[in-house]
Design an enzyme around this catalytic site. Structure first.
Site, PDB file in Angstrom:
ATOM      1  N   HIS A  68      53.497  71.661  15.311  1.00 23.34           N
ATOM      2  CA  HIS A  68      54.352  71.049  16.327  1.00 23.34           C
ATOM      3  C   HIS A  68      53.860  69.623  16.596  1.00 23.34           C
ATOM      4  CE1 HIS A  68      56.358  70.206  20.106  1.00 23.34           C
ATOM      5  NE2 HIS A  68      57.205  71.176  19.794  1.00 23.34           N
TER       6      HIS A  68
ATOM      7  N   GLU B  90      62.236  68.873  13.570  1.00 26.05           N
ATOM      8  CA  GLU B  90      62.210  68.368  14.943  1.00 26.05           C
ATOM      9  C   GLU B  90      61.850  66.887  14.909  1.00 26.05           C
ATOM     10  OE1 GLU B  90      61.362  71.462  18.224  1.00 26.05           O
ATOM     11  OE2 GLU B  90      59.464  70.783  17.420  1.00 26.05           O
TER      12      GLU B  90
HETATM   13  P1  PGA Z   1      62.687  70.220  23.983  1.00 24.87           P
HETATM   14  O1  PGA Z   1      61.404  70.659  23.149  1.00 24.87           O
HETATM   15  O2  PGA Z   1      63.753  71.236  23.727  1.00 24.87           O
HETATM   16  O3  PGA Z   1      62.218  70.220  25.400  1.00 24.87           O
HETATM   17  O4  PGA Z   1      63.061  68.842  23.500  1.00 24.87           O
HETATM   18  C1  PGA Z   1      61.537  71.087  21.838  1.00 24.87           C
HETATM   19  C2  PGA Z   1      60.192  71.284  21.217  1.00 24.87           C
HETATM   20  O5  PGA Z   1      59.250  70.550  21.523  1.00 24.87           O
HETATM   21  O6  PGA Z   1      59.987  72.189  20.411  1.00 24.87           O
END
Ligand code: PGA
Length: 253
Positions: free
Chosen positions: A94, A164
């Site tokens: 992450h 992401e």
């Molecule tokens: P968010 O976080 O939905 O608050 O943008 C997503 C993540 O960090 O996995």
């Protein structure tokens, strides 16, 4: 096709009581779920709630794992301890952990460790920013390649990849990603996986989207974007908002 909806609770909620309530509230939304997978990733101390409340229709995930299998490693949590808590999935790579200096080598070791114990890695990849020349694509390709060093094609069936873009995550997000940005990246990830393994393997790996997901854009990512699922941070902490996303997934399974 069934969708994978992942809640990343990060360092929330603040108390055991609130975490128990949130688990129960989300479980109600999942009562009628058949094909879709809902995976909740609470903080380590709240993992035990899953076993305690005998939560059904939800799968349990963790937010991290040690690079080591067992033994003297202060502050770390091993795959065996996670399995004993009934964890089946673990988020690795992450961006918030990468910011804490978790590098590609560590991420790769964690993935190998998880696979050895039959835990399924949810690998997060994504660029910090985009440029007009497409250099961000080679950055993402490198993240994929280095995460998967030493991982056999047979093991790939246990992998989920989450795209992401760092610029779309959290309260400080620059903006939401567009569906076409996701579609392009999904094709690029599949192509990279096909180069590393085979088209068949690339085709079988779920590619999901994360970053400022809410019930409105969830529909676009799942339908137009054909995302295999979503990873949700903030909106997974409110059962009504998360429930609305689950309903969208349910419509589009
Ligand atoms: P968010 O976080 O939905 O608050 O943008 C997503 C993540 O960090 O996995």
């Amino acid at each position: 096709m069934s969708k994978i909806i992942i809640a990343n609770w990060k360092m929330n909620p603040r108390s055991q009581k609130e975490a128990e309530t949130l688990f129960q509230q989300i479980a109600i939304f999942c009562k009628n779920f058949k094909e879709n997978k809902v995976i909740i990733c609470p903080s380590f101390p709240h993992l035990y709630i899953y076993k305690k409340l005998k939560i059904k229709k939800i799968l349990l995930g963790a937010q991290d794992v040690s690079v080591k299998a067992e033994g003297a490693s202060t502050g770390e949590v091993s795959p065996t301890i996670l399995k004993d808590m009934q964890v089946q999935y673990v988020i690795v790579g992450h961006s918030e952990r990468r910011m804490m200096k978790e590098d590609d080598d560590v991420i790769n070791k964690k993935i190998i460790n998880l696979l050895k114990f039959n835990l399924k890695p949810i690998i997060c990849i994504g660029e910090k920013k985009r440029d007009h020349d497409g250099f961000f694509l080679s950055y993402v390709r490198e993240q994929i390649k280095s995460s998967l060093i030493g991982i056999s094609g047979a093991n790939m069936k246990n992998i989920i990849i989450t795209y992401e873009p760092v610029w779309a995550i959290g309260e400080k997000a620059e903006r939401e990603a567009t569906v076409s940005e996701f579609i392009e990246m999904k094709i690029f990830i599949k192509k990279t996986l096909a180069d590393l393994y085979s088209s068949k393997i690339a085709h079988s790996i779920p590619i999901i989207y994360g970053g400022s997901v809410n019930s409105i854009n969830a529909r676009s990512f799942l339908i137009e974007g054909q995302a295999d699922g979503l990873l949700i941070g903030r909106d997974s902490l409110n059962h009504k908002k998360f429930g609305a996303i689950l309903e969208v997934a349910q419509e589009n399974k």
